[in-house]
Write a protein that holds these residues in place. Sequence first.
Motif, PDB file in Angstrom:
ATOM      1  N   ASP A 195       0.830  -1.204   0.000  1.00 20.82           N
ATOM      2  CA  ASP A 195       0.000   0.000   0.000  1.00 20.82           C
ATOM      3  C   ASP A 195       0.866   1.257   0.000  1.00 20.82           C
ATOM      4  N   CYS A 196       1.909   1.240   0.819  1.00 24.54           N
ATOM      5  CA  CYS A 196       2.817   2.395   0.868  1.00 24.54           C
ATOM      6  C   CYS A 196       3.479   2.620  -0.483  1.00 24.54           C
ATOM      7  N   LEU A 197       3.863   1.549  -1.122  1.00 25.34           N
ATOM      8  CA  LEU A 197       4.510   1.676  -2.424  1.00 25.34           C
ATOM      9  C   LEU A 197       3.533   2.247  -3.451  1.00 25.34           C
ATOM     10  N   LYS A 198       2.286   1.811  -3.379  1.00 21.77           N
ATOM     11  CA  LYS A 198       1.272   2.335  -4.303  1.00 21.77           C
ATOM     12  C   LYS A 198       1.009   3.814  -4.056  1.00 21.77           C
ATOM     13  N   ASP A 199       1.145   4.254  -2.807  1.00 23.33           N
ATOM     14  CA  ASP A 199       0.897   5.647  -2.460  1.00 23.33           C
ATOM     15  C   ASP A 199       2.086   6.552  -2.761  1.00 23.33           C
ATOM     16  N   LEU A 200       3.207   5.954  -3.106  1.00 25.99           N
ATOM     17  CA  LEU A 200       4.440   6.732  -3.229  1.00 25.99           C
ATOM     18  C   LEU A 200       4.357   7.793  -4.316  1.00 25.99           C
ATOM     19  N   GLN A 201       3.688   7.481  -5.426  1.00 22.29           N
ATOM     20  CA  GLN A 201       3.605   8.462  -6.498  1.00 22.29           C
ATOM     21  C   GLN A 201       2.903   9.725  -6.020  1.00 22.29           C
ATOM     22  N   SER A 202       1.870   9.552  -5.225  1.00 25.91           N
ATOM     23  CA  SER A 202       1.180  10.706  -4.662  1.00 25.91           C
ATOM     24  C   SER A 202       2.083  11.461  -3.697  1.00 25.91           C
ATOM     25  N   VAL A 203       2.854  10.719  -2.922  1.00 24.28           N
ATOM     26  CA  VAL A 203       3.786  11.352  -1.988  1.00 24.28           C
ATOM     27  C   VAL A 203       4.812  12.188  -2.743  1.00 24.28           C
ATOM     28  N   LYS A 204       5.279  11.662  -3.870  1.00 22.72           N
ATOM     29  CA  LYS A 204       6.282  12.390  -4.653  1.00 22.72           C
ATOM     30  C   LYS A 204       5.744  13.701  -5.201  1.00 22.72           C
ATOM     31  N   SER A 205       4.437  13.829  -5.298  1.00 22.51           N
ATOM     32  CA  SER A 205       3.859  15.084  -5.784  1.00 22.51           C
ATOM     33  C   SER A 205       4.086  16.227  -4.806  1.00 22.51           C
ATOM     34  N   ASN A 206       4.547  15.916  -3.594  1.00 22.07           N
ATOM     35  CA  ASN A 206       4.859  16.941  -2.601  1.00 22.07           C
ATOM     36  C   ASN A 206       6.302  17.414  -2.684  1.00 22.07           C
ATOM     37  N   LEU A 207       7.055  16.929  -3.664  1.00 23.95           N
ATOM     38  CA  LEU A 207       8.424  17.403  -3.882  1.00 23.95           C
ATOM     39  C   LEU A 207       8.340  18.695  -4.691  1.00 23.95           C
ATOM     40  N   LEU A 208       8.354  19.802  -4.001  1.00 24.71           N
ATOM     41  CA  LEU A 208       8.041  21.098  -4.597  1.00 24.71           C
ATOM     42  C   LEU A 208       9.186  22.097  -4.439  1.00 24.71           C
ATOM     43  N   VAL A 209       9.283  23.015  -5.387  1.00 24.63           N
ATOM     44  CA  VAL A 209      10.186  24.142  -5.188  1.00 24.63           C
ATOM     45  C   VAL A 209       9.558  25.118  -4.208  1.00 24.63           C
ATOM     46  N   SER A 210      10.403  25.873  -3.552  1.00 22.79           N
ATOM     47  CA  SER A 210       9.945  26.979  -2.726  1.00 22.79           C
ATOM     48  C   SER A 210      10.592  28.233  -3.294  1.00 22.79           C
ATOM     49  N   LEU A 211       9.780  29.160  -3.763  1.00 19.05           N
ATOM     50  CA  LEU A 211      10.313  30.408  -4.306  1.00 19.05           C
ATOM     51  C   LEU A 211       9.233  31.481  -4.227  1.00 19.05           C
ATOM     52  N   SER A 212       9.302  32.259  -3.149  1.00 19.65           N
ATOM     53  CA  SER A 212       8.286  33.309  -3.007  1.00 19.65           C
ATOM     54  C   SER A 212       8.815  34.536  -2.286  1.00 19.65           C
ATOM     55  N   GLY A 213      10.128  34.614  -2.059  1.00 18.45           N
ATOM     56  CA  GLY A 213      10.697  35.835  -1.528  1.00 18.45           C
ATOM     57  C   GLY A 213      10.447  36.081  -0.054  1.00 18.45           C
ATOM     58  N   ALA A 214      10.782  37.291   0.365  1.00 15.50           N
ATOM     59  CA  ALA A 214      10.899  37.612   1.786  1.00 15.50           C
ATOM     60  C   ALA A 214       9.671  37.253   2.618  1.00 15.50           C
ATOM     61  N   ALA A 215       8.484  37.674   2.188  1.00 13.67           N
ATOM     62  CA  ALA A 215       7.271  37.413   2.963  1.00 13.67           C
ATOM     63  C   ALA A 215       6.275  36.547   2.205  1.00 13.67           C
ATOM     64  N   GLY A 216       6.765  35.832   1.200  1.00 17.95           N
ATOM     65  CA  GLY A 216       5.925  34.895   0.485  1.00 17.95           C
ATOM     66  C   GLY A 216       5.128  35.481  -0.651  1.00 17.95           C
ATOM     67  N   THR A 217       5.436  36.722  -1.050  1.00 18.62           N
ATOM     68  CA  THR A 217       4.648  37.370  -2.104  1.00 18.62           C
ATOM     69  C   THR A 217       5.408  37.532  -3.413  1.00 18.62           C
ATOM     70  N   GLY A 218       6.697  37.214  -3.414  1.00 24.52           N
ATOM     71  CA  GLY A 218       7.487  37.361  -4.639  1.00 24.52           C
ATOM     72  C   GLY A 218       7.512  38.778  -5.168  1.00 24.52           C
ATOM     73  N   SER A 219       7.432  39.750  -4.258  1.00 25.28           N
ATOM     74  CA  SER A 219       7.263  41.146  -4.677  1.00 25.28           C
ATOM     75  C   SER A 219       8.426  41.666  -5.519  1.00 25.28           C
ATOM     76  N   VAL A 220       9.643  41.191  -5.258  1.00 29.23           N
ATOM     77  CA  VAL A 220      10.811  41.675  -6.003  1.00 29.23           C
ATOM     78  C   VAL A 220      10.679  41.387  -7.489  1.00 29.23           C
ATOM     79  N   TRP A 221      10.044  40.278  -7.830  1.00 26.83           N
ATOM     80  CA  TRP A 221       9.983  39.855  -9.230  1.00 26.83           C
ATOM     81  C   TRP A 221       8.725  40.346  -9.941  1.00 26.83           C
ATOM     82  N   GLY A 222       7.808  40.939  -9.232  1.00 24.51           N
ATOM     83  CA  GLY A 222       6.599  41.470  -9.842  1.00 24.51           C
ATOM     84  C   GLY A 222       5.806  40.412 -10.577  1.00 24.51           C
TER      85      GLY A 222
END
Length: 441
Positions: free
Chosen positions: A178-205
């Motif tokens: 069951d864990c192995l079958k669920d692994l693909q869904s778990v891998k969907s949580n491998l995410l980049v984090s990129l949103s700047g100082a307070a999470g708004t990405g304001s520098v990049w507009g």
Amino acid sequence: MAGAVHDSAIYHKLFDAGEASKLFTDSAEVRAMLIVEGALAKAQGELGIIPELSAAAIHRATLEIVLDAGGLGAQAAVNGVPIPGLVAAFRDEMQAPEHAQYVHWGATSQDIVDTALMLRLRQLLGLMEAGLKDTLTALAQLAKEHADLPMAGRTYGQYATPVSFGSVVAGWGQPLLDCLKDLQSVKSNLLVSLSGAAGTGSVWGDQAAPLRAALAKGLGLGDPGRSWHADRGPVLRITDWLSRVSVALAKMGEDLTIMAQSGVGEIRLGKAGGSSTMPQKQNPVQPAVLVAAARHAVGLNAVMQGAGMARQQRDGAAWFTEWMTLPQLCLSAATCVETARALTPGLAPQAEAMGQVFNQSQGLMQAEALSFHLTATLPRPEAQAQVKRLCKEVIADGGHLRDAAQAAFPDIDLSPVFGPEGQLGDAADQARAFAAAVQAL
């Protein structure tokens, strides 16, 4: 004793996390953070956020420059994060200030640290997947070979009804499947984090979203479409899965410890440990490691859940708690998988010992079957009451339930009831179905 068994020269081979150990070192973290910085610069160059020539120079330098992790400690102690020290050291090593000024452009420390963590967690999940598949292959072979081997079923530590060793093995393996079958869904949580100082990405507009998508593509990670600085769900879903795997393997470890104990001897382990003073001891070391490492992982996962309550847009205490907890959780889960992978091929059921249990049980494992057999001539409540009375007599006075039942019901043929092979239900089918499911992976 070292601060963690995985870092101990004495204990690290006992709690062997395999290749996963290489993922949770200072040098591995620095290398991952530099990869993220390089990929970020490359994406920013392609979008015109920084000069393309500088982006290329930074990206190339991140692949070539090696930073001493020890040199980052002083600034990490002051700043609470390693990134300011890493960026400063990297700029110095580049020796190209006209390009180096664009390193880490608009990003915040958590963007780099969390994304670098995801790169290492991706490798960890790949190692866990390979280890689980090897373990399941060995368990499937055991289940298939011994699908019809009867042994005592036990509930609350007491004789229940007969099962087969193959069905017991399937019971160990199904949660892993069951864990192995669920692994693909778990891998969907491998995410980049990129949103700047307070999470708004304001520098990049208006380029914030395209930049995050480009970074995700460059690193082969998912684009969350948002900030998750204070939402630790992506990490927690991974640690939950690691804990599930650990618990499933620890259940096998608990059963093996009981099956191998003196006076039972229903299983032979391929490898056992000795005692410093008792020559006769064959200690079930590997099953004990499974249980201990799983308890550790489960406890640490509770700490991780608490760390998920991050304050405001970012919480230093919550984040620091992750740093103290997550590596050990990952390594303990990897220890469970590596230990199981080494343990399962050497397991050998002891059919003779299993058979002796049926003789010792005085026929009590057939009590349920007897009560249903008697319903051909008695109402169900009366049949149950009669069998319960007979069981009490056998327990109190000795003898065998078969003989007591035959004396009480001389005109009823009891041959279909007694004998373990005839009372296995669908145990053999469970074992073969599990083996087939593993083979279909």
